[in-house]
Scaffold this motif. Structure first.
Motif: not given
Lengths: 135, 139
Positions: B25, B39, B53, B55-56
């Motif tokens: 990320p 992210h 978090t 991942l995009h």
């Protein structure tokens, strides 16, 4: 419906960007772009390098104070791209976008932004359609 | 990597696995400029109901296309890509990308792609990519 429907059709941009060789190389490495014989690492960008510039109208539209978006409830729900030309180093790119639609489905609100990027001659490089969902 | 010819036939099926590193990320954020804290900051992600978090979505799409570029070889050109981001991808996961060639005609290839984590959750939904032979584009 909390998003301001009257913003459908509002334009964002133009935004300028230059595809520097270093940024292409860095992006290609970040997304594990394969390197083939006969091509240098920076001869062309990975298709999703487009996000570096084509996503800008989406990001700006979501932060438009008139939209009324609670950013903490937003997720990037979907993405489509049409690629017409490869992005090579040292292109001067201009991107413009507009809010294409705002609609509800059940308890969810959706917003789509259409974004087009062109080179300095006006040739269309790619078109992106970004869908956000507000939960 | 070799420049393979695009000798692919309808029904071609290929699976590639991608390990999502803890740095993915951050690397994507630095490379793309998308520094949404969802992210990058676990406490912000937790406020938004995430377990750490994520991942995009765009990075998941990028990894999916990187895999397809390997299958296509250096003569492939991605014409279009569509996908829904249907579930979060977390660092430490392994994503199985399955590429199915639905149509191959006149130098154009349409792939349906599924992407699932180890638990079997679909992380990309209705993913579809159209590619072609770049040599035909240049003629």
């Amino acid at each position: 419906m909390k998003l301001n429907m009257q913003l459908v059709g509002r334009n964002y941009g133009p935004f300028q960007y230059e595809s520097l060789q270093e940024s292409i190389l860095f992006f290609n490495k970040a997304v594990d772009a394969p390197i083939f014989h006969g091509y240098s690492e920076t001869s062309a960008a990975h298709p999703i390098y487009a996000a570096c510039f084509n996503q800008r109208p989406f990001s700006v539209a979501l932060r438009d104070p008139e939209l009324g978006l609670d950013f903490s409830r937003l997720l990037h729900a979907g993405q489509s791209f049409e690629f017409f030309e490869e992005i090579k180093p040292n292109l001067k790119i201009v991107t413009e976008g507009r809010i294409e639609s705002i609609y509800c489905r059940g308890d969810l609100e959706f917003i789509t932004v259409l974004s087009e990027s062109r080179n300095s001659e006006g040739t269309l490089l790619l078109r992106g359609r970004y869908t956000g969902v507000v939960k | 990597m070799e420049n393979t010819s695009l000798d692919l036939k309808t029904g071609h099926f290929h699976t590639l696995y991608k390990y999502i590193s803890s740095e993915a990320p951050t690397l994507y954020a630095e490379a793309s400029g998308d520094r949404n804290p969802l992210h990058l900051d676990a406490s912000i992600a937790a406020e938004r109901g995430m377990d750490g978090t994520v991942l995009h979505g765009m990075c998941s799409l990028a990894f999916m296309l990187s895999g397809l570029m390997i299958i296509l070889g250096g003569n492939g050109f991605i014409k279009s890509a569509d996908s829904r981001f249907s579930a979060p991808v977390k660092p430490g996961e392994v994503i199985a990308f399955k590429y199915f060639l639905k149509r191959a005609e006149s130098g154009e290839f349409e792939f349906a792609v599924s992407a699932r984590n180890r638990e079997g959750h679909e992380v990309l939904k209705n993913a579809r990519v159209i590619a072609c032979d770049r040599r035909l584009r240049q003629e």
